[in-house]
Design an enzyme around this catalytic site. Structure first.
Site, short mmCIF file in Angstrom:
data_model
loop_
_atom_site.label_atom_id
_atom_site.label_comp_id
_atom_site.label_asym_id
_atom_site.label_seq_id
_atom_site.Cartn_x
_atom_site.Cartn_y
_atom_site.Cartn_z
N ARG A 134 -29.10 45.85 89.11
CA ARG A 134 -29.06 47.04 89.97
C ARG A 134 -29.40 48.31 89.18
O ARG A 134 -30.12 49.19 89.66
CB ARG A 134 -27.66 47.17 90.57
CG ARG A 134 -27.47 48.27 91.58
CD ARG A 134 -28.15 47.99 92.90
NE ARG A 134 -29.45 48.61 93.00
CZ ARG A 134 -30.47 48.08 93.66
NH1 ARG A 134 -30.35 46.93 94.27
NH2 ARG A 134 -31.62 48.71 93.70
N LYS A 184 -36.66 71.34 88.90
CA LYS A 184 -35.89 70.79 90.03
C LYS A 184 -35.74 69.28 89.89
O LYS A 184 -36.13 68.50 90.76
CB LYS A 184 -36.58 71.16 91.34
CG LYS A 184 -36.63 72.67 91.56
CD LYS A 184 -37.34 73.06 92.84
CE LYS A 184 -37.39 74.59 92.96
NZ LYS A 184 -38.12 75.06 94.15
N LYS A 239 -38.60 85.58 86.12
CA LYS A 239 -38.56 85.53 87.58
C LYS A 239 -38.15 86.88 88.13
O LYS A 239 -37.80 87.81 87.38
CB LYS A 239 -37.60 84.44 88.02
CG LYS A 239 -38.04 83.05 87.53
CD LYS A 239 -37.46 81.97 88.41
CE LYS A 239 -38.06 80.62 88.00
NZ LYS A 239 -37.38 79.50 88.66
N GLU A 294 -43.44 85.79 87.08
CA GLU A 294 -43.56 85.52 88.51
C GLU A 294 -44.00 86.80 89.22
O GLU A 294 -43.41 87.86 89.04
CB GLU A 294 -42.20 85.06 89.06
CG GLU A 294 -42.19 84.82 90.55
CD GLU A 294 -40.82 84.37 91.06
OE1 GLU A 294 -40.15 83.58 90.36
OE2 GLU A 294 -40.40 84.84 92.14
N ASP A 324 -46.24 83.51 93.48
CA ASP A 324 -45.17 82.97 94.32
C ASP A 324 -45.52 83.04 95.80
O ASP A 324 -45.60 84.15 96.37
CB ASP A 324 -43.87 83.75 94.04
CG ASP A 324 -42.71 83.14 94.78
OD1 ASP A 324 -42.60 81.90 94.83
OD2 ASP A 324 -41.91 83.92 95.34
#
Lengths: 275, 275, 275, 275, 275, 275
Positions: D94, D129, D161, D191, D212
Site C-alpha cells: 500500500r 503548492k 510578492k 510579481e 499575475d
C-alpha cells in the site's frame, strides 16, 4: 537522551495515532482531578517523571506533589494530585504509573539495602544492569533510596574485568594501558578474584578493586591487605540477607544489580474524579 | 519506533563517546568468541535483539542461535555463540544481556501461567503495564511464552474502564459512543465489576467484558450469564496459585500484569574467549 | 509521529536556512494581520494545523478561528484571522495553505458522500490510500466531513485480502489463524468477491466482510444472505453517482479511496495586511 | 530530509508495531513475486521510491524496473517486478502504491502541459503548492514529465510578492533591498499585475517578472515591453485549455500549481503471486 | 536543522547524563548572575545563540543583551548579563562561550576585510569552507561583520568549477546544461582561470565569473573585458594585506574562505556571581 | 551522537534538496578518482571521517588511505585516493575537506606541543573549548597528535572551579560534597590559584589540582609542595613558546585550549579526475 524525551517516547508508544476509547467517550472540554494513592509502603522516586507525562498532553495541568523525592510513605498515602483535562489524565495514566511504580520500586529496594548497612562505611552502589532506555531515571531512583551511583556507563569509569585483563596481558599491563590512555579524571578499577590478584592490583596502582564473589573471610583479609591503599568494592552474592555481614567486613562499596534489574514495582493507583 | 532503533538507543546510552576500558586495553584487531550460557532454566525470547546489539557494533560478526524463540532451556544450555571483534563483544555484552535476561524472564513467566491453564479454553494475555520503551519486545516475549497479546496500546482496542463509563454516562451510553466513533475494525470491551453491569454490557452490544476482581463464584455466574454472547476476560488477583481455578470457571481470557511488570530476569552469562 | 512534528517538518522543508525574500525586504519588527478567506464553498478541517504553522514561527501570534472543524462555508467566508510578526505570516503562509486546502478538500468531498447516503444506515469510511505522512490529518478530515475511519493502519485491524487468503490456505484457515494470533480486541474482516465466499466467511466466524466490486444485485443478495450475522463493507466502483444506490442495498459500510487520494483542494487564500 | 527517510516515515506510519494480518496468516519464510501493472496510461515517476519501500522491509529483495523515469506507458503495461519475502511484499504494497500512483500522477499531468506548449519557448514550471513532506519527490516527478522546477523553497530564489512590495516600500525599494541582502547567486523575481509595474521592475533591475493573472492581450504587451530585458513568468488562470495560448504570447515560463496540488493519481496495481 | 537544535545538540554533547560537579556542589535553588565580559576588541555576533544555551536549561532565566548584533566592542565591555538558576549558568557556560567566541571571531575578521575595501564596490563574501554543522550561524556572523553571503550550500546557486567544466564538455556546454536543468531563480556562475575562458563564459551567457587566482593585472583586464556584462568574483590569494588592491581592480565580489575556517576566537569570559 | 551521524548532518547541511551544479552537468553514470593531496606539512587525523562522507553518497566507492592516523606528512604527500561515482566525489568534496583540514589542524598543533615537552613527564591535554558538535572528532585528533584527553564532558570528571568553590563553601566543603555525590569511578579535581589553596586541596583529599595561571616559580613551588600527593595540571598562559618551561617545572598535565579552538586548518586539496 534527555529524560523528557524518554517520557515523550513512552507516551508515543502508548498513544500512537490516538486513544480511541477516551476520544470517543469523554468530551474534550471535561476537566478532572487525579490522586496518586500508594497501595503499599515504599520510597518515593519519579514523581517529576509522572508529572511530565501529564504536562506533555496538557501543558496547563496542575501537578501538586505531596511528598519529596526520597520520602518514605505508608499504604494509603496520597503522593500527588493532578488536575487538568480529563482526556489528558485518562490517556497519560498508564504511562505515568508505569514509570512511577518501577522507579519507586528501585528507590524502595535501595533503601532496604542502605538501612541494612547503616553504621558501616559501605556505600550501596548500583550497576549497569539497568533497563535499556531507563538508566538515568533508575540511577536517580537509587540515589533517592540513599544509594550511590557506580559509573553511569562505559565512558565515565574504567573497570577492567577478567576479559580485559586476559586480553591486555594481566593486571599490571592492563592498569598501565588504562592509565596511559584514559583521561586523568577517571579512576581505574580492576576486578580481582583472589588476594594475590588484589596485591597485584595495588602494586599496579589501581584506584579501586572489585572483589568478585569473595566469601566473608576473604573479604576481611582483603580489607586488611588493602589497608586503605585502594578502594574495595564487594560484588556478587549480595542480597538483603547477606549485605549486613558483607558491609561489616569493612569494604567501601557494595554493588547490587538487583536494585535495577529485580526491584518489584510498588503498587500505586491513580484515582480519577470529574471536576 | 522500530525495535532496531530501541537497540541503537540502548547502545548509545551505554557507550556514549566511547568504552574507555576496552578502547585502552584491547587491540582493535583482536577477535573473540562469546557463548551465551543459561545459568538457570527458562524460555527463550530476544536472541535476535541480543544479536542486533553485536551487529550494530560489528556488522560482520557472526551470530549463531542454538535455540529458537519460545524454546525451553535448562541451566547450562548454550543459547547462542557470537564471533567477531573482541572490542565489539566486550562493549555490547552488557546491553545484550540486559535485553535478553529481561525478555527471557517474561517468556518464562508467561509459560508458567500458560502451563497452569492447559486444558481450558482460557488465553493468558498481557496488559499495558509494560516497561516504557520496551512494549513491543515484551509483547513478543509473551507470545514466545505461549501467551497472547491484549491490545498493543490505546489505539488498537477499545477498553471502557470505570472512569470512561462514569464520564460517558454509563455502560449503554459509553458503548454506543465508542461504536459510533471508533473504527469498525475494533471490538468494544467494557470493564464491569458486578453481574448486573455485565448484563448491561451484553445488552449494550459490547464484544468483550473485563471482569474486574471477581471471585471464583461470581466468575462462574458470569460465564453462565454470558452464555457465549460476549467474551469474558478475568482480571485482578491473578497469580500462579490462583490462575488454574480462574481458568476453570470458563472465562475466555485472563490478563496478567505481572508478565511484563514483575517477571524476574533469567540468569544468563556471556563467556568471552579470544580467538 | 505527532502532528505538530508533521507541521515542523513541512516548515523545515520550505524554509530551510531562511526565507531570503522576506528577511531581506520586511523589517523584523513589523506586525501584520492575515485573513483566511474561502474562495469556494467547502467543509472546514485543519484550521488547528494552519494555526500551528504560524505558532511555530511566532509563538506569540494570535489565531482566531471563525468557524469550527466540520462547519460548512460559502465562498467569501472568513475562516480565521491571524495576527503576529509580518515575517512569520509571510513565511508560514504557503505551508499553512498547503495543509488547509488539502484537508478542507477531504472534508468537503467526504461530506458530499455522506449527504448522498443520508437516511440509510451506511457509514462512509476511508481507506489506507492516504498521502504518505499525512494519514492522521486526512483521517481527521474525513471525520470532519461526517465520515468514519476504517482501520488507521496495518496494526489496528485485521483485513484478510485475496493474497492473504491464498497464502494462508483459504478463508476458513485464514480466519482461524488471525483469530488465534491477533489480539482479541480486533475484529477480523475478510475480502470476498462472491456470495459463496461470503457464506464461507460467515461460517468461519469473521466479523466483517469486504464485498469487493460487487454489483448492486449481488450486494442486495449479500445483505440478505448475511442477515445481520456479519458486517458488510462495499468497496470498489464507488463514486458520487453510484454511492446512493450502493447504500440503498443495505450494506453497513462503504469505503471510498477517493476521499484521501483524489479530493480536489479547496481554494482558500490568506490576505495579509500590515498593522 | 533525505527521501529515504520520507519512505521510512511512511512505512512507520502504516506498520507501527506490526502488520497483524500478514504476521498471523503468512509464514515468515514464504517468498512471492509482485508485478506493478498500469491500469491506465501515464508517465512514469517514482519507481525508485516504490523499490525503496520493499528494500527497507527486505534488503535482499530484487526489484526490476521495466521502464525508466519519464517513460510513457499504456494501460496493461508491466512497470516493474519485485521478488522477495511474501510478508514484505504484502506489508509494503500500500505504501509503495501510495507513492507511485501520486508521483506518476504529477508526471503525467506535467507531460500533458508540456505537450501543449511544444514549439514555443515556454517552460512549464511548478510552484510551492506541494504536498507537505513530499516536495522533493513531486519536483522530481515534474521533471520526469518534462517540466522544469521553479525555486525549490523559500531559500533558493527571491520572489517579491505583492505583500513584500507593500511592506518594503514598492518595487524599486524591494528589488534594491533584495539585491543588497541576498546572495549574488540568486536571481530576483518580482510579481507584477500591470504593465507599468512591469516597467518599474525592469527599471529596478529585476531578473524575472511574475505576471499575475494577466489576460492574453496584456501578456503579449508585456512580452513586447520586456523585449528580452527580463524573464517573464505567466501565472494564474493556467489550465490545459488555456496553456497553449498563453505560451504563444512569448512568455518564458508558465507556472502551474495544479501539477502538485491537483494531479489525479494514476491507477496502478500490484499483483502478488507466491513463488 | 534549526539553529535551536544545533544549540540543543551542543548542550547534549557537553551535559550528557549530567554535570556531576555542579549537581553535587551547587544547591538546585541557588540563583546567580553572569556577566559576559569582552577581554579583547571585536564585533558582536551570536548573543542570541548564547542566550538560547541558558534558556534551554532554565526557560525562566533573564538574558539582557547590552549590544546589538554587528556592534563593535572594546576590551572590558559588558556584552550581556544573564540571571537565573546558578546550576543552569554553570552548566551552560562553556557551551555558550564556545559559540559566542567563535561567532564573534568570524564577525570581527569579516569587519576587518570589509573596512579594507571601503570605498570600492566590492562585496566581501564567504564560502562553503565552514565548520560542519555551524554554517548557518557562521554565515549570520559574516553578515554581522558587514560581509555578504555567497550561496548557502549546493542547492541555492550554480557554480561550475573546473571539474564540472571538464566533465560537462567545456564552458559553453556546461553553462547550457545548467541553464536547462536548474531553476530559473538561480544565477549561473563559472570558474575561469584565464581571460579567454572569461570571454567564453560571457559568450555562453553566464551571470557570474569566479576569477581563480588571477594576479592584479589580470583582474584589471578581466574587469575591462567584462565591461559590466557579467559579475566578477575574485578568489584565491586573498588576505588582509592584498584585499584592498584586489578590490581596487573593480571586481564585484571577493570571496574569503578564512572568514569561516580561520577566524581566531575572540576572548570573552563569563563572570558568575551568586545572587 | 554517533560520529557517522555528524557526517550525515554535515552532508545534509551542504546538499539539502540537491547539488544543482553537479546534477545538471555531470552524468549519473560517470566515475571518477580523487586524490587527497597535502599542500602543507602536518599530522594526519580524520581520514576515516573523510571516507565516510563519500561512502554515505556512494556506498560502493573505494577509499584507500595511504597514511595512518597520527602519521606526519610533508607537502605534496598523497594522503588517500577515492574512486567512485563522479557525482558523489564532487558533491562530498567540500564536506570531506572541511572535516579533514580541521582535524589535521588539531593533530598538527597538538604534535607541536607534544614535541616541545618531550623528555618531561607532562601530558599535553585538551579542554572543553571545542567546536560545538565536533568534540569527539577533535578529541580523537588530539590523541592522533600525541596528546591526551582531559574529561570528555561534564559527566566524566569532577572539576571544581572557582564558582563551584564559592557556591559550595570553599575547597574542603566542595571536595567533600563531590566525593559524597559523585560516582567513586571519578577523580576529584580542584582549581586553585595560590599555594595555600593547593595545600587546602591536598588536605581535603582532592586527586588533581588545576593550577590556574601560575607563573613558573609558583608552579615549581607547587610541585615541591605536592610531593606526589596530588596530580598537578598547569593551565593558562600556555603557548608554544612557554610550554617547554612549564613542563620543566614538573607538573603532570598541561591543558591547552588552543588545540581545539585555534588550530589553523591544514591545507589539503582533492584532485578529481574522470575515469
Amino acid at each position: 537522551m534527555d529524560w523528557r524525551e524518554v517520557v515523550a517516547q513512552a507516551l508515543a508508544e502508548d498513544i500512537g495515532p490516538g486513544d480511541i476509547t477516551t476520544e470517543t467517550t469523554v468530551p474534550a472540554s471535561l476537566r478532572a482531578c487525579g490522586v496518586f494513592l500508594a497501595k503499599a509502603a515504599g520510597v518515593l522516586s519519579g514523581l517529576d517523571v509522572a508529572a511530565e507525562c501529564f504536562r506533555q498532553l496538557d501543558p496547563a495541568c496542575d501537578f501538586q506533589a505531596r511528598l519529596a523525592e526520597g520520602d518514605e510513605f505508608a499504604p494509603g498515602t496520597t503522593l500527588a494530585v493532578v488536575t487538568g483535562s480529563a482526556r489528558a489524565l485518562l490517556t497519560a495514566e498508564r504511562t505515568a504509573l508505569n514509570f512511577l511504580q518501577r522507579l519507586c520500586g528501585t528507590a524502595t529496594l535501595t533503601r532496604a539495602y542502605v538501612d541494612r548497612v547503616a553504621g558501616t562505611k559501605a556505600r550501596i552502589v548500583d550497576t549497569r544492569k539497568t533497563t535499556p532506555g531507563l538508566r538515568r531515571l533508575q540511577k536517580t531512583a537509587v540515589r533517592a533510596g540513599g544509594g550511590h551511583n557506580h559509573r553511569f556507563a562505559l565512558y565515565d569509569g574504567v573497570l577492567l574485568k577478567d576479559n580485559h585483563l586476559a586480553l591486555a596481558g594481566g593486571v599490571a599491563a592492563a592498569v598501565a594501558a588504562a592509565r596511559a590512555g584514559a583521561p586523568h579524571t577517571l579512576r581505574v578499577e580492576v576486578e580481582v578474584t583472589t588476594l594475590p590478584q588484589l596485591q597485584e592490583a595495588i602494586a599496579a596502582g589501581a584506584d579501586v578493586a572489585l572483589l568478585d564473589n569473595m566469601d566473608l573471610a576473604t573479604l576481611r583479609q582483603a580489607v586488611q591487605l588493602a589497608a586503605g591503599r585502594i578502594l574495595l568494592e564487594a560484588s556478587g552474592g549480595v542480597n538483603l540477607d547477606t549485605v549486613s555481614a558483607i558491609a561489616a567486613t569493612g569494604v567501601d562499596l557494595i554493588s547490587v544489580g538487583a536494585l535495577t534489574h529485580s526491584a518489584p514495582a510498588v503498587d500505586i493507583s491513580l484515582e480519577i474524579e470529574p471536576l
